[in-house]
Design an enzyme around this catalytic site. Sequence first.
Site, PDB file in Angstrom:
ATOM      1  N   ASN A  95       2.567   8.639  -2.836  1.00 37.18           N
ATOM      2  CA  ASN A  95       2.563   9.076  -1.163  1.00 37.18           C
ATOM      3  C   ASN A  95       2.645  10.631  -1.228  1.00 37.18           C
ATOM      4  OD1 ASN A  95       5.275   8.585  -2.382  1.00 37.18           O
ATOM      5  ND2 ASN A  95       6.206   8.636  -0.177  1.00 37.18           N
ATOM      6  N   GLU A 154       3.216  13.060   1.490  1.00 41.00           N
ATOM      7  CA  GLU A 154       3.599  13.299   3.170  1.00 41.00           C
ATOM      8  C   GLU A 154       2.967  14.639   3.571  1.00 41.00           C
ATOM      9  OE1 GLU A 154       7.976  12.553   2.953  1.00 41.00           O
ATOM     10  OE2 GLU A 154       7.506  10.482   2.757  1.00 41.00           O
ATOM     11  N   CYS A 189       0.059   6.752   2.061  1.00 38.24           N
ATOM     12  CA  CYS A 189       0.994   6.186   1.142  1.00 38.24           C
ATOM     13  C   CYS A 189       0.428   5.918  -0.154  1.00 38.24           C
ATOM     14  CB  CYS A 189       0.906   4.442   1.721  1.00 38.24           C
ATOM     15  SG  CYS A 189       1.779   4.372   3.313  1.00 38.24           S
ATOM     16  N   GLU A 197      -0.319   3.325  -2.098  1.00 39.61           N
ATOM     17  CA  GLU A 197      -1.462   2.523  -2.240  1.00 39.61           C
ATOM     18  C   GLU A 197      -2.724   2.872  -1.715  1.00 39.61           C
ATOM     19  OE1 GLU A 197       1.537   2.280  -0.925  1.00 39.61           O
ATOM     20  OE2 GLU A 197       2.415   0.217  -0.965  1.00 39.61           O
ATOM     21  N   CYS A 206       3.374  -1.328   3.195  1.00 36.60           N
ATOM     22  CA  CYS A 206       3.622  -1.225   4.843  1.00 36.60           C
ATOM     23  C   CYS A 206       2.375  -2.075   5.431  1.00 36.60           C
ATOM     24  CB  CYS A 206       3.462   0.213   5.480  1.00 36.60           C
ATOM     25  SG  CYS A 206       1.598   0.886   5.154  1.00 36.60           S
ATOM     26  N   CYS A 228      -1.357  -0.687   4.748  1.00 37.44           N
ATOM     27  CA  CYS A 228      -1.564  -0.971   3.381  1.00 37.44           C
ATOM     28  C   CYS A 228      -1.932  -2.280   2.944  1.00 37.44           C
ATOM     29  CB  CYS A 228      -0.384  -0.224   2.456  1.00 37.44           C
ATOM     30  SG  CYS A 228      -0.575   1.559   2.403  1.00 37.44           S
TER      31      CYS A 228
HETATM   32  N1  THU Z   1       5.554   4.482   1.703  1.00 33.59           N
HETATM   33  C1  THU Z   1       4.483   3.886   0.649  1.00 33.59           C
HETATM   34  O1  THU Z   1       3.772   5.108  -0.073  1.00 33.59           O
HETATM   35  N2  THU Z   1       4.112   2.864   0.142  1.00 33.59           N
HETATM   36  C2  THU Z   1       4.939   1.817   0.766  1.00 33.59           C
HETATM   37  O2  THU Z   1       4.449   0.800   0.374  1.00 33.59           O
HETATM   38  C3  THU Z   1       5.915   2.086   1.800  1.00 33.59           C
HETATM   39  C4  THU Z   1       6.102   3.404   2.217  1.00 33.59           C
HETATM   40  C5  THU Z   1       5.776   5.825   1.957  1.00 33.59           C
HETATM   41  C6  THU Z   1       5.148   6.191   3.070  1.00 33.59           C
HETATM   42  C7  THU Z   1       6.190   7.495   3.173  1.00 33.59           C
HETATM   43  O3  THU Z   1       5.808   8.615   2.538  1.00 33.59           O
HETATM   44  C8  THU Z   1       7.554   7.014   2.748  1.00 33.59           C
HETATM   45  O4  THU Z   1       7.214   6.000   1.792  1.00 33.59           O
HETATM   46  C9  THU Z   1       8.590   6.380   3.582  1.00 33.59           C
HETATM   47  O5  THU Z   1       8.142   5.455   4.584  1.00 33.59           O
END
Ligand code: THU
Length: 128
Positions: A39, A41, A50, A52, A83, A86
């Site tokens: 991920n 941000e 994310c 994925e 999420c 994804c």
């Molecule tokens: N996140 C992912 O990268 N993948 C997931 O399957 C769940 C959430 C990330 C998004 C964000 O950067 C952090 O986790 C918190 O939500």
Amino acid sequence: MSLLDQAAAVRENAYAPYSKFKVGAALKTGSGEIYVGCNVENIASPEGTCAEAGAIAAMVAAGETRFSEAAVIAEGPRPVTPCGGCRQKLIEFAEPEARIVMGTTSGETMEMAVADLLPGAFGPGHMR
Ligand code: THU
């Protein structure tokens, strides 16, 4: 190294200064190739991506569009599940029965078929 281990390794590179929730993902394709993502941000939070999505982008950039196995890992009380967005992204690039392994950094795992992540998913069958 297992696919989940590959996801754990790339998780170390996650850029998650805001949520502090680092996630790693790995996709294995029929050719045996593995694509990873973490991920990323952003201070403007909707612009974050994310793990994925990163792995999918790496796979497509390398010229592949189908994966047969996926893994995703984070640190938490239970295995991290993708999420909603994804789930739709993953389904685009896998057979319904492709397996996804979800894990925690402390060793808990959960496994399911990609199709079971999103029952009733919107797909090509909904369009003329
Ligand atoms: N996140 C992912 O990268 N993948 C997931 O399957 C769940 C959430 C990330 C998004 C964000 O950067 C952090 O986790 C918190 O939500």
